[in-house]
Write a protein that holds these residues in place. Structure first.
Motif, short mmCIF file in Angstrom:
data_model
loop_
_atom_site.label_atom_id
_atom_site.label_comp_id
_atom_site.label_asym_id
_atom_site.label_seq_id
_atom_site.Cartn_x
_atom_site.Cartn_y
_atom_site.Cartn_z
N VAL A 715 2.08 -18.64 0.87
CA VAL A 715 1.24 -19.00 -0.27
C VAL A 715 -0.03 -18.14 -0.34
O VAL A 715 -0.71 -18.14 -1.36
CB VAL A 715 0.85 -20.49 -0.19
CG1 VAL A 715 2.10 -21.36 -0.33
CG2 VAL A 715 0.14 -20.80 1.12
N ALA A 716 -0.31 -17.43 0.72
CA ALA A 716 -1.48 -16.54 0.74
C ALA A 716 -1.31 -15.61 1.94
O ALA A 716 -0.43 -15.78 2.78
CB ALA A 716 -2.78 -17.33 0.84
N GLY A 717 -2.16 -14.61 1.97
CA GLY A 717 -2.08 -13.67 3.09
C GLY A 717 -2.81 -12.37 2.78
O GLY A 717 -3.55 -12.26 1.79
N CYS A 718 -2.55 -11.37 3.59
CA CYS A 718 -3.23 -10.09 3.44
C CYS A 718 -2.44 -9.03 4.18
O CYS A 718 -1.49 -9.32 4.92
CB CYS A 718 -4.66 -10.16 3.98
SG CYS A 718 -4.76 -10.62 5.72
N ARG A 719 -2.85 -7.79 3.97
CA ARG A 719 -2.27 -6.65 4.68
C ARG A 719 -3.38 -5.86 5.36
O ARG A 719 -4.43 -5.63 4.77
CB ARG A 719 -1.50 -5.73 3.72
CG ARG A 719 -0.21 -6.30 3.19
CD ARG A 719 0.63 -5.25 2.52
NE ARG A 719 1.94 -5.76 2.11
CZ ARG A 719 3.03 -5.03 1.99
NH1 ARG A 719 2.95 -3.72 2.22
NH2 ARG A 719 4.17 -5.55 1.62
N GLU A 749 -6.22 -5.21 2.60
CA GLU A 749 -5.85 -5.62 1.23
C GLU A 749 -5.72 -7.13 1.21
O GLU A 749 -4.90 -7.69 1.94
CB GLU A 749 -4.53 -4.98 0.81
CG GLU A 749 -4.59 -3.46 0.70
CD GLU A 749 -3.24 -2.86 0.33
OE1 GLU A 749 -2.24 -3.61 0.38
OE2 GLU A 749 -3.19 -1.67 0.00
N PRO A 750 -6.50 -7.82 0.38
CA PRO A 750 -6.45 -9.29 0.33
C PRO A 750 -5.26 -9.81 -0.47
O PRO A 750 -5.35 -10.81 -1.18
CB PRO A 750 -7.78 -9.66 -0.33
CG PRO A 750 -8.08 -8.50 -1.20
CD PRO A 750 -7.57 -7.27 -0.50
N HIS A 751 -4.17 -9.10 -0.41
CA HIS A 751 -2.93 -9.49 -1.11
C HIS A 751 -1.78 -8.77 -0.42
O HIS A 751 -1.96 -8.16 0.64
CB HIS A 751 -3.01 -9.10 -2.59
CG HIS A 751 -3.45 -7.68 -2.81
ND1 HIS A 751 -2.65 -6.58 -2.58
CD2 HIS A 751 -4.65 -7.17 -3.21
CE1 HIS A 751 -3.29 -5.47 -2.84
NE2 HIS A 751 -4.53 -5.79 -3.22
N GLY A 752 -0.59 -8.83 -1.01
CA GLY A 752 0.53 -8.10 -0.44
C GLY A 752 1.26 -8.86 0.64
O GLY A 752 1.98 -8.26 1.45
N TYR A 753 1.10 -10.18 0.67
CA TYR A 753 1.83 -10.96 1.68
C TYR A 753 3.31 -11.04 1.30
O TYR A 753 3.72 -10.65 0.20
CB TYR A 753 1.22 -12.35 1.84
CG TYR A 753 1.01 -13.10 0.54
CD1 TYR A 753 2.02 -13.91 0.01
CD2 TYR A 753 -0.20 -13.01 -0.14
CE1 TYR A 753 1.82 -14.60 -1.17
CE2 TYR A 753 -0.40 -13.70 -1.32
CZ TYR A 753 0.62 -14.49 -1.83
OH TYR A 753 0.43 -15.16 -3.01
N SER A 754 4.13 -11.54 2.21
CA SER A 754 5.59 -11.47 2.07
C SER A 754 6.07 -12.24 0.85
O SER A 754 5.80 -13.44 0.71
CB SER A 754 6.27 -12.05 3.31
OG SER A 754 5.89 -11.34 4.47
N PRO A 755 6.81 -11.57 -0.04
CA PRO A 755 7.34 -12.28 -1.22
C PRO A 755 8.63 -13.04 -0.90
O PRO A 755 8.96 -14.00 -1.59
CB PRO A 755 7.60 -11.14 -2.21
CG PRO A 755 7.89 -9.95 -1.34
CD PRO A 755 7.05 -10.12 -0.11
N GLU A 756 9.35 -12.62 0.14
CA GLU A 756 10.61 -13.27 0.44
C GLU A 756 10.37 -14.61 1.13
O GLU A 756 9.47 -14.74 1.96
CB GLU A 756 11.48 -12.40 1.35
CG GLU A 756 11.81 -11.04 0.77
CD GLU A 756 10.72 -10.02 1.08
OE1 GLU A 756 9.74 -10.40 1.76
OE2 GLU A 756 10.83 -8.87 0.62
N PRO A 757 11.19 -15.61 0.81
CA PRO A 757 11.04 -16.91 1.47
C PRO A 757 11.48 -16.82 2.93
O PRO A 757 12.27 -15.95 3.30
CB PRO A 757 11.94 -17.83 0.67
CG PRO A 757 12.96 -16.92 0.06
CD PRO A 757 12.26 -15.63 -0.23
N TYR A 758 10.96 -17.69 3.74
CA TYR A 758 11.35 -17.79 5.14
C TYR A 758 12.60 -18.66 5.22
O TYR A 758 12.69 -19.73 4.59
CB TYR A 758 10.24 -18.39 5.99
CG TYR A 758 9.15 -17.41 6.34
CD1 TYR A 758 8.99 -16.95 7.63
CD2 TYR A 758 8.27 -16.93 5.36
CE1 TYR A 758 7.99 -16.05 7.98
CE2 TYR A 758 7.27 -16.02 5.68
CZ TYR A 758 7.14 -15.59 7.00
OH TYR A 758 6.16 -14.69 7.32
#
Length: 785
Positions: A715-719, A749-758
């Motif tokens: 739902v959130a993350g970073c690179r 980068e305050p975005h770019g977290y994984s788009p694929e579901p776990y």
């Protein structure tokens, strides 16, 4: 309590030069050091003289490094009355060997010793003719094509000069007990008719053929023995100005031919007894158009200053400024000094000790400012934009006005308290240190050297306690000397260095000084002073209330797991400040926030609802590699390809969310604050050709996900990019703070977290050795079974 130090500086105009990164010496380093020396001389050492000598000499270096020093009297009287008679090392005065001869003869008459004893010194003609015969027949000696550049330049200079002309003049002179404390001179009965120097390009005073002098038994050899640092001394050194004036009058009479030859111990001067030969000599040499006067070793400071006065008087009447080199003055609490020396990549200033906090503030602020005026700075930037110190140390030295007044010798329990307290508070070892830390660094902790070191240290503590107030200085050294070492047994490369506390090796090692080495050069004077103030506060605290733990803490792997993270370092520092505040010392945490940000800067931050995730640079101890053959010998490199970041989340709901890095679950640990968790992530930042596990690739980018376990999505993350996200490779270091900041900001980068579901909730794969760290080199293999 006195405080001294060793701040280091780098050029702000040449970030790429070898002399400001790896090399110990270099052309601009010497020029800038001379500029800084003279600025500091005018500020601190008025009435003093400058000394151009040789310093450290390490294996693999062809010659000793140079060392510039300034000496002056503590009582305010002048050691050198006319500053214009100290030559500028950058200026060509067009002096030649004739000027050296005249200076030697005049100096001999000033000292009232025989002029006919003076010997011209020549290069060894036969040696260089032999070197010439070894050259190929089609090679000119002036363009000899020798691979070693230093040897090639040396031979070229020799053959360009006239080998039959003297290099300088040697005046044998020495104080001996038989001579009723006057300077005496005797002939040197050498096997050769001329005095031939040992081959080389050092000053002639270091190339004298001393092995060719008449043999004398070891029992009768006139050794030069310096005074014991603890021996009582006359508070007065005599008036240097008056001594110079008397020598000037004598020299003027000599030049006017008004003075008759005095019969001063003439029978002794003509002695041929090998036991009575003066085996030290003043040497005068003309180099690069300047006159250099080499002072030999002497036993007492009074004798040294007497020679200095005679040299100044001679320079005054001849109107020839000189440069003083050779032996440094014997250590004596009646004079003060600072020095400027080269170290790999930096210029080091050995600051004179200050007896009050006010003086120490003035010293440090002044040195920073004078260095800035010389185009010397205190900051470097890594390729990725990270701000670091100079790469050199900012070691702090503490002691007393005199060796027997040192608090560490008067109260051995003070040293014990500091060792134990540093061990229980790792922030003192890591917060102010350089990026190279750990067992093989310049300042390893006691428990980073040997597994059984703590057991042995506890026995040492017991011995200090058993001695009570009857622990003599030599016993303090014997108890701790073999424990305060690195893993190779080096007593100097240790967090607490007691080489100059009460070492039996030499008088210069019995100065009552403790050197604290786990301090890197900070970018500002105020940060440096904050470090010094913390040390003064701890010494005052332990003086009133000794720290006597019965057992030292066995940190184990927790030391390089939990204490590598800025969160725990800061918590530990707060505990220290609370101890000082409880003892009545009003330390504030805000004074040290700049140190934490400098050591562990913020990489970036993201928010999701009431949660936040922060990345901070963390610490990483580097491993030392095996020996490798290199030009000039062997070397042991370090694997600096490993880095670590701290992941910290606040407002975190651990029953619903997890944090993953590259789809590996981060082993978060609660900090004790509601909803706050922290962990470390270790990764390979780059792939050098020689490293631990060279087949493991670079972990880039690091993708951090806040995963909602109810929906199995991030739902959130970073690179966080190890290199520039656009693929740009940096070949040069940042030239200023703006470029460095740009590089740092581009990595997060305050975005770019994984788009694929776990597909499933990642399990916590706790490491047996490092439960608070996710090591991406091991991935799923390091599990707690």
């Amino acid at each position: 309590l006195t405080m001294g130090g060793e701040p280091t500086f780098v050029s702000i105009d040449d970030m790429e030069g070898a002399e400001w990164n790896t090399a110990a010496v270099g052309p601009m380093k010497r020029k800038l050091s001379e500029d800084l020396l003279r600025r500091l001389w005018l500020r601190f050492g008025k009435g003093g003289f400058l000394h151009y000598g040789q310093g450290k000499w390490y294996p693999g270096e062809s010659l000793p490094r140079w060392a510039f020093s300034c000496y002056w009297r503590k009582d305010g009287q002048a050691l050198w009355t006319d500053p214009s008679l100290l030559a500028d090392i950058e200026k060509d005065y067009s002096f030649d060997v004739k000027d050296a001869e005249l200076f030697s003869e005049t100096l001999a008459k000033v000292l009232n010793v025989r002029v006919d004893i003076i010997m011209p010194a020549y290069e060894d003609t036969w040696y260089y003719l032999w070197k010439e015969r070894k050259l190929p027949g089609n090679v000119d000696p002036l363009d000899n094509k020798i691979k070693d550049p230093e040897e090639r330049e040396r031979l070229s200079k020799i053959f360009e000069s006239e080998l039959d002309r003297p290099k300088g003049y040697v005046l044998p002179v020495q104080k001996m007990w038989q001579a009723k404390q006057v300077w005496v001179s005797t002939p040197w009965n050498l096997r050769q008719p001329k005095l031939f120097l040992t081959p080389g390009d050092s000053p002639i005073g270091l190339r004298l053929p001393l092995e060719s002098m008449p043999w004398v038994s070891e029992n009768n050899y006139p050794y030069i023995v310096n005074e014991d640092p603890f021996a009582p001394r006359d508070a007065s050194l005599g008036a240097s100005v008056e001594r110079v004036r008397q020598y000037q009058q004598r020299a003027q009479k000599v030049l006017k031919k008004e003075r008759k030859e005095e019969d001063n111990e003439e029978d002794y001067n003509k002695a041929r007894d090998p036991d009575a030969i003066a085996r030290t000599a003043i040497c005068v040499e003309a180099r690069q158009g300047k006159l250099f006067v080499f002072i030999p070793p002497v036993s007492t400071l009074e004798d040294y200053l007497d020679l200095v006065s005679a040299i100044e008087a001679t320079a005054s009447v001849l109107k020839k400024p000189v440069l003083i080199e050779g032996e440094k003055p014997p250590h004596d609490p009646r004079i003060e000094q600072f020095s400027v020396t080269p170290d790999p990549g930096v210029i080091e200033v050995n600051v004179q000790p200050a007896t009050s906090w006010k003086d120490w503030v003035y010293n440090i602020a002044s040195i920073y400012e004078d260095a800035r005026q010389c185009r010397l700075g205190t900051s470097k930037y890594m390729l990725d934009g990270r701000h670091t110190g100079t790469g050199g140390g900012n070691h702090i030295v503490m002691g007393g006005k005199t060796p027997d007044d040192s608090p560490f010798l008067r109260r051995p329990d003070l040293l014990r308290s500091m060792i134990a307290y540093w061990h229980h508070h790792p922030s003192l070892s890591y917060l102010f240190s350089s990026i190279f830390m750990g067992p093989t660094s310049q300042s390893p902790r006691v428990d980073e050297a040997r597994d059984d070191a703590l057991y042995e240290m506890e026995i040492a503590f017991q011995e200090v306690e058993n001695a009570g107030g009857n622990c003599p200085p030599w016993l303090t050294d014997r108890i701790f000397r073999n424990l305060l070492v690195d893993i190779t047994g080096n007593t100097h490369r240790a967090e607490f260095c007691i080489d100059k506390l009460y070492s039996p090796d030499s008088s210069s090692g019995r100065l009552g000084l403790l050197e604290l080495r786990s301090f890197e050069m900070p970018p500002s004077a105020r940060m440096s002073l904050a470090q010094s103030l913390l040390l003064r506060g701890l010494v005052a605290h332990f003086w009133e209330k000794p720290y006597y733990p019965r057992r030292l803490m066995r940190w184990g792997t927790d030391l390089h797991d939990r204490m590598m993270l800025p969160h725990y370092i800061w918590e530990d520092l707060l505990d220290i400040l609370e101890d000082l505040q409880a003892s009545g010392l009003a330390f504030e945490a805000d004074w040290y926030k700049a140190h934490l940000e400098f050591r562990c800067p913020l990489c970036g931050k993201v928010k999701f609802k009431d949660m936040s995730l922060e990345l901070h640079q963390a610490l990483e101890p580097w491993h030392v590699m095996g020996e490798e053959g290199m030009a000039g010998g062997t070397a042991r490199c370090v694997d600096s390809s490993l880095e670590r970041v701290q992941v910290k989340v606040k407002g975190f709901h651990s029953d619903r969310y997890i944090v993953a890095c590259n789809r590996e679950r981060v082993p978060l640990r609660s900090t004790g604050v509601q909803g706050e968790y922290v962990a470390g992530v270790r990764y390979r930042a780059w792939q050098p050709p020689s490293s631990l596990h060279p087949t493991i690739p670079v972990d880039t980018p690091l993708i951090f996900d806040i995963v909602d376990t109810w929906t199995m999505r991030a739902v959130a993350g970073c690179r966080y990019h190890v290199a520039h996200p656009g693929g740009r490779n940096y070949d040069v270091f940042p030239v200023n703070t703006y470029e460095a900041e740009s590089r740092r900001l581009s990595r997060f980068e305050p975005h770019g977290y994984s788009p694929e579901p776990y597909l499933s909730v990642p399990e916590v794969k706790l490491s047996v050795d490092f439960p608070g760290t996710l090591d991406l080199r091991r991935g799923m293999r390091d599990t707690l079974r």
